[in-house]
Each structure stands twice: as structure tokens, then as C-alpha cells.
Design a protein around this motif. Structure first.
Motif, mmCIF file in Angstrom:
data_model
loop_
_atom_site.group_PDB
_atom_site.id
_atom_site.type_symbol
_atom_site.label_atom_id
_atom_site.label_comp_id
_atom_site.label_asym_id
_atom_site.label_seq_id
_atom_site.Cartn_x
_atom_site.Cartn_y
_atom_site.Cartn_z
ATOM 1 N N ARG A 336 30.437 47.851 10.795
ATOM 2 C CA ARG A 336 31.350 46.878 11.412
ATOM 3 C C ARG A 336 31.841 45.915 10.335
ATOM 4 O O ARG A 336 31.147 45.669 9.341
ATOM 5 N N TYR A 338 33.431 42.049 9.180
ATOM 6 C CA TYR A 338 33.265 40.654 9.578
ATOM 7 C C TYR A 338 34.211 39.765 8.792
ATOM 8 O O TYR A 338 34.763 40.139 7.756
ATOM 9 N N LYS A 347 29.618 34.171 9.748
ATOM 10 C CA LYS A 347 30.093 35.550 9.842
ATOM 11 C C LYS A 347 30.430 35.885 11.294
ATOM 12 O O LYS A 347 29.585 35.778 12.179
ATOM 13 N N TYR A 349 31.705 38.946 13.599
ATOM 14 C CA TYR A 349 31.713 40.398 13.483
ATOM 15 C C TYR A 349 32.679 41.065 14.463
ATOM 16 O O TYR A 349 32.942 40.558 15.559
#
Length: 362
Positions: A336, A338, A347, A349
């Protein structure tokens, strides 16, 4: 010295001292008429021939908008023909708008908030004229009209803005700031389009926690588009006039803004490969709006067993390698992207990619 002379000298000294500490009297302009309420579209006339003479009128704007004045002046034999200036003040005599008036026809406009106002027509030294004027008013059509006694110029007075809608606002002569409050229900990019007739504006976007803060200066007339990343939370969108708004009437006017939103870009796993000695190499697709990527591997679909995580903190980095994996085990791999946001570089995501599998044979 006789007692009488002493008394006279004491009296003189006291008079001098009183003059020294007493404030000077302010010489005010002489008002030549009984101030009357302006009726829109009706004509008003008068004659000014002495310095500091004025005519005064009052008017009410039920909604924020534009006050317009069409005036004609003609000479009366003075050195200079015309008015020294026209002035618009609020009912506390705070000056809002002024303009000098020459001989002949002239038209003047002032962007004002809803409220009660006073119009003054003032003569100056060596000037004089006869004048006739008509005044008109046009509502701005603000999504939510402001009054000069009730503005959205503080966070506690901010107007609620629904994300994704179009909002019409006005920065009038007697204000410098509009503040809107907006909720973000998830981490997203906010694309804001501003269409303005104001010479220059600034936009500030900040959250209530104080760790997200963006400033966009120099927003000029026309259609302008900007993008900001906003984590989930509550935000203030502040529209302010550019500088020098206090002296240039072009820094007042209308604007509209609308927002659209883009999710954190989701990426995909391109390839997973078993290298020698229990190594696994993962490659993925880079995304231009990402700050970095997180990669997970595990021996089950729910990513609970034998899980390992790798953080790739560069948006153009597209591969990583895991070591010490168990031979004959099948590993599930997902990734994934971020985005780092704010002073704390939080962060935020995206959703996980679909997983891919590889069996460790070597």
C-alpha cells in the motif's frame, strides 16, 4: 511685591497651566443638511461652497453587496470645482471607503457587508460645487450573507462548509477575512478551485490540532486550482485579502470556491520472485502522489502468521527484498502507498493492493 500683584501673577500662572494640559478642541465639519435615509434610485441635490462643509445621508444594506453612487457636479465660481471627497462610514464613524470627485459625471462603487451606513459629501479648501446624485444597491448573492456586526472573520464565528460543494463569498471594504469550517471524514487530497474578481487573495488551510498548515499566497483574478493533502479531521479554510487591501479598492470583490477530493493513490504488486537462500523480491507500481510504500508478507491470507513488514520511504522506490524465509512455505504479498502529512509527518495509508503469492523453493 504687593499682595494684589501676587494674586494676579498666580492667576496668570494657573491659566497657562490649564491651557497646557487641556486637549485641543477638534474642529468638526459643518453639516449643511439634516441627514436623511437614502431611497435607492431617488435623486438628491445640494451645494457646497465652504471648506469643511458636508452633506450627510444614511442608508441600509439588508444583505451584503455593492453600493453604487452616480453623481454629477457643476461649478459655482470656486478655484476648483468638485467635491474634496465622498466618504462611507459605519454608524460608529469608522471610515470604510473614500474617493475624490471631479467636475462632471462620475460613478463610484463600494463592496459592503449588510448593515447601516453613513454617506458624507465633503468640500475642501478652495473647492465648491452643486451636486446631484442617485444611489443604488445590488446584493452580492453570497451563499451566506455577512453583516458588519456579525462577520465570519474569527474561528469561533466561522461558517460551516460542506466538503464538495460550491460556495460564493465576498470580501468587502469593511472586512479582511472569511473563515469556513469543514470536516474531512477520511484521508484525502483536496482539490480546491477558486474563481475570483479580487486583485489578490491568500488562502490558509489548517486543522484544529494545529499540525496541518498550508498557505497559498498570490491568488490572482480568474480560475485558479490548488491541491492539498488533508488527513481525517476538522479544518478551517481562511480567505484573506492580499496587500495593500487598505488603500486599493480592487482588493475587494466576489469569489467562489469549490472542492473535489482524491483518495490516497492505491498501488499494485507487479511481481514477486523467490531468489536464492530464502529470499523474496517484491516489485510494485509507483504513484506520483505517494510519499512512500509499505509492504507486507505473511504465510496466511489474513496476514497474521509469520508477518514481516518493510517501509520504503521514497515515492520512486519500487522494489524490496525479504530474507530468512521458510523453505517450502507459500507467502502472501501485498503493498500500500502512503502520504506524509503535517509537521509530525503523519503517515496516511491507501487501501491494500490485491495480494500475490509465491512459494519458497530455494
Amino acid at each position: 511685591m504687593s499682595r494684589k500683584m501676587k494674586q494676579i501673577m498666580l492667576a496668570v500662572i494657573l491659566m497657562v497651566m490649564m491651557c497646557a494640559v487641556s486637549p485641543a478642541r477638534k474642529v468638526s465639519a459643518e453639516v449643511l443638511n439634516s441627514p436623511q435615509q437614502i431611497v435607492w434610485g431617488q435623486s438628491y441635490s445640494g451645494e457646497l461652497e465652504d471648506a469643511q462643509n458636508t452633506y450627510e445621508y444614511t442608508f441600509t444594506m439588508k444583505k451584503s453587496g455593492t453600493f453604487s453612487l452616480a453623481i454629477v457636479t457643476e461649478g459655482i465660481g470656486k478655484t476648483h470645482t468638485g467635491l474634496n471627497y465622498i466618504k462611507v462610514s459605519d454608524m460608529y464613524d469608522n471610515e470604510i471607503y473614500t474617493a475624490s470627485v471631479k467636475e462632471g459625471k462620475g460613478s463610484y462603487k463600494a463592496e459592503l457587508l449588510a448593515g447601516d451606513y453613513k454617506l458624507s459629501l465633503c468640500a475642501g479648501f478652495y473647492t465648491g460645487c452643486k451636486f446631484t446624485f442617485t444611489a443604488s444597491y445590488k446584493a452580492s448573492g453570497e451563499t451566506r450573507s455577512e453583516a458588519w456586526l456579525s462577520q465570519n472573520d474569527e474561528k469561533t464565528m466561522s461558517f460551516t462548509y460542506k466538503a464538495g460543494t460550491t460556495y460564493k463569498g465576498q470580501l468587502a471594504f469593511n472586512e479582511t477575512t472569511d473563515i469556513y469550517k469543514m470536516k474531512m471524514t477520511k484521508n484525502r487530497y483536496m482539490n480546491i478551485q477558486i474563481n475570483s474578481k479580487i486583485k489578490e487573495m491568500n488562502v490558509v488551510i489548517e486543522n484544529t490540532n494545529g499540525d496541518i498548515h498550508y498557505i497559498q499566497t498570490g491568488v490572482t483574478p480568474g480560475t485558479r486550482k490548488y491541491t492539498f493533502f488533508l488527513p481525517k479531521g476538522t479544518y478551517y479554510i481562511t480567505m484573506t485579502k492580499g496587500w495593500p487591501y487598505s488603500v486599493d479598492p480592487n482588493y475587494a470583490g466576489m469569489y467562489t470556491f469549490k472542492t473535489t477530493f482524491t483518495d490516497v493513490p492505491k498501488t499494485t504488486v507487479n511481481k514477486v520472485k523467490n531468489l536464492s537462500s530464502g529470499k523474496l523480491k517484491v516489485t510494485w507500481k509507483c504513484k506520483s502522489k505517494a510519499t512512500g510504500y509499505q509492504i507486507q508478507i505473511a504465510t496466511d491470507k489474513k496476514f497474521k502468521k509469520n508477518k514481516k513488514v518493510y517501509d520504503a520511504p521514497f515515492k520512486n522506490y519500487n522494489n524490496c527484498t525479504f530474507w530468512d524465509l521458510k523453505k517450502s512455505k507459500t507467502y502472501y504479498v501485498r503493498v500500500r502507498s502512503y502520504v506524509k502529512a503535517g509537521s509530525r509527518e503523519k503517515k496516511c495509508y491507501s487501501a491494500w493492493s490485491k495480494y500475490k503469492t509465491v512459494k519458497i523453493k530455494k
